[in-house]
Enzyme design. Structure first.
Site, PDB file in Angstrom:
ATOM      1  N   GLY A   1     -16.986  -6.794   4.841  1.00 47.37           N
ATOM      2  CA  GLY A   1     -15.962  -7.655   4.263  1.00 47.37           C
ATOM      3  C   GLY A   1     -15.349  -8.662   5.224  1.00 47.37           C
ATOM      4  O   GLY A   1     -16.045  -9.284   6.051  1.00 47.37           O
TER       5      GLY A   1
ATOM      6  N   TYR B   1      -0.191   0.317  -2.089  1.00 41.32           N
ATOM      7  CA  TYR B   1      -0.914  -0.744  -1.363  1.00 41.32           C
ATOM      8  C   TYR B   1       0.034  -1.928  -1.083  1.00 41.32           C
ATOM      9  O   TYR B   1       0.149  -2.384   0.058  1.00 41.32           O
ATOM     10  CB  TYR B   1      -2.122  -1.213  -2.179  1.00 41.32           C
ATOM     11  CG  TYR B   1      -2.873  -2.354  -1.533  1.00 41.32           C
ATOM     12  CD1 TYR B   1      -3.698  -2.135  -0.429  1.00 41.32           C
ATOM     13  CD2 TYR B   1      -2.740  -3.660  -2.001  1.00 41.32           C
ATOM     14  CE1 TYR B   1      -4.366  -3.183   0.180  1.00 41.32           C
ATOM     15  CE2 TYR B   1      -3.408  -4.713  -1.397  1.00 41.32           C
ATOM     16  CZ  TYR B   1      -4.227  -4.476  -0.306  1.00 41.32           C
ATOM     17  OH  TYR B   1      -4.881  -5.513   0.306  1.00 41.32           O
TER      18      TYR B   1
END
Ligand code: NAP
Length: 326
Positions: free
Chosen positions: A69, A209
Site C-alpha cells: 500500500g 479507527y
C-alpha cells in the site's frame, strides 16, 4: 462614508443584512483564495523543483508498514529520489522481496527490520539498534490498521482493539522518539505522519479507527509547531480513501477512480508536497473533499453522513458475500 450612502435605496434592517452578507461573502472569498494559494503551492509550485531529499534531509529514510500500500510506495518514491531505505513491517519474506526490488530498481541501499507493532514497547529496542549511527533524514510514520470492515465496537475483536492502540497510536510517538534526537543534532530532517480524513470528526461504525487517527493528527500538528525553526519538517497527511488492502472490503471504496487513487498515484502526489505543506490531504481530489467537509459540514452532519455511508458499505459487503456463496 456611512453605509446609507452606499445603498441609498435600503432601509435600516436591509442595510444591516447587506453589510453582514458582504462580510460573510468577503470572508468566504478570502478563505477560498488562501486555500487556493496553499494548494497551488503544495501541488503545482512544488513540482517545478525536484528537491534532492537526501541532500535536504539526510541519506536514509525509514518507512513503517512498508511492504504494501501507501508505505511501500513511499519507500519506492523516496528511493527514486536517491534515498537509502530502512523498511519496517511484520512479514520478513515480504520485507526482503520489497527491499531487493527497490535496491535493484533504484540503485540505493536498503535494510529491513522485522517488527510486529502490535507487541508495543519491546519491538522498538531492535529498531533502535538498526537505526543506530545512520543519518536518518526522513521518517514516514505510515503503519496503520483498520477494522476489517465497518462494525459496531462490540463486534470488534480484542486483537483489533489493541492493534489500533499499539499500531496506529503508540508507534507514532515511539518511532519519532527514536529519530528526533539525531535529526535535532544535525539540524535537519522530516517526519511524515499518516493521519486520515477520518480524523476530522468521530465516525460511527469506525469509531476506534477515527479516534486513533485524530491522535495522529493532534500529535503531529503539535510537533510541527514545537519544531518550527529547528530545521525539522513535520508533515501531517490526511488522505481520503486510497485503493489498498485496507479498503478491499468493499468495491465502493476500493475501485480506483478520481476520488480513490491507487497507492502509487497517491504517493507520487503526496511526496511533492513535502516541505511545501505542513498539513495536506496529499492528493488534490482529497484536498477538495477535505475543503468541503471543513467548510460545509458540522460534526452532526459529518457523523450522520458517515453512519449512513458505513451502513451502506456494510450492507453492500454482506449482499456481495451472500451472492458469492449462492
Ligand atoms: N487506504 C486508505 O484508504 C487510507 C486512507 C487514509 C489513511 N490511510 C492511512 O495510511 C496508512 C497506510 O495504509 P494502507 O492503506 O497503505 O495500509 P495497507 O495496505 O493495509 O498496508 C499496511 C502495511 O502495514 C504493515 N502492517 C500492518 N500491521 C502491522 C503490524 N502490526 N506491525 C508491523 N507492520 C504492520 C503491513 O505489513 P504486512 O505486509 O506484513 O501485513 C503493510 O505493509 C495507514 O496509517 C492508514 O491509516 C489509509
Amino acid at each position: 462614508m456611512s453605509c446609507y450612502a452606499l445603498f441609498p435605496g435600503l432601509g435600516d434592517f436591509e442595510h444591516v443584512l447587506t453589510v453582514v452578507g458582504l462580510l460573510f461573502v468577503s470572508k468566504t472569498v478570502l478563505q477560498g483564495l488562501w486555500i487556493l494559494v496553499r494548494n497551488v503551492r503544495a501541488h503545482l509550485w512544488s513540482r517545478l523543483w525536484n528537491k534532492k531529499l537526501g541532500e535536504t534531509y539526510g541519506k536514509w529514510a525509514v518507512v513503517t508498514g512498508s511492504t504494501d500500500g501507501i508505505g511501500k510506495e513511499y519507500a519506492r518514491e523516496l528511493a527514486r529520489r536517491g534515498m537509502n531505505i530502512v523498511l519496517i513491517s511484520r512479514t520478513e519474506e515480504k520485507l526482503q522481496k520489497v527491499a531487493t526490488e527497490i535496491a535493484e530498481e533504484f540503485g540505493v541501499e536498503t535494510e529491513i527490520a522485522v517488527a510486529d507493532f502490535i507487541q508495543g514497547r519491546p519491538v522498538f529496542e531492535n529498531i533502535a539498534q538498526r537505526l543506530q549511527n545512520k543519518d536518518i533524514g526522513v521518517l514516514v510514520n505510515n503503519v496503520g490498521v483498520m477494522l476489517p470492515h465497518p462494525m459496531e465496537f462490540e463486534l470488534a475483536s480484542e486483537r483489533d482493539m489493541w492493534a489500533h492502540i499499539n499500531v496506529n497510536v503508540a508507534t507514532v510517538p515511539a518511532m519519532t522518539k527514536l529519530v528526533l534526537p539525531g535529526m535535532l543534532s544535525r539540524g535537519r530532517g522530516a517526519i511524515i505522519n499518516l493521519s486520515s480524513l477520518a480524523a476530522a470528526y468521530p465516525i460511527p461504525l469506525m469509531g476506534i479507527y477515527a479516534a486513533t487517527k485524530a491522535f495522529v493528527d493532534f500529535f503531529s500538528l503539535a510537533l510541527e509547531w514545537e519544531y518550527r525553526g529547528s530545521g525539522i519538517t513535520v508533515q501531517t497527511i490526511t488522505p481520503g480513501y486510497v485503493s489498498t488492502n485496507m479498503t478491499k472490503f468493499s468495491e465502493l471504496v476500493h475501485r480506483p477512480g478520481l476520488f480513490i487513487p491507487t497507492a502509487r498515484q497517491f504517493v507520487s502526489h503526496a511526496v511533492h508536497t513535502l516541505g511545501y505543506a505542513s498539513c495536506t490531504a496529499g492528493y488534490w481530489a482529497h484536498g477538495i473533499l477535505g475543503y468541503l467537509v471543513d467548510t460545509f459540514l458540522n460534526r452532526w452532519f459529518f457523523m450522520y453522513g458517515n453512519y449512513l455511508w458505513n451502513s451502506l458499505l456494510l450492507h453492500n459487503m454482506k449482499k456481495n458475500q451472500a451472492s458469492r456463496q449462492r
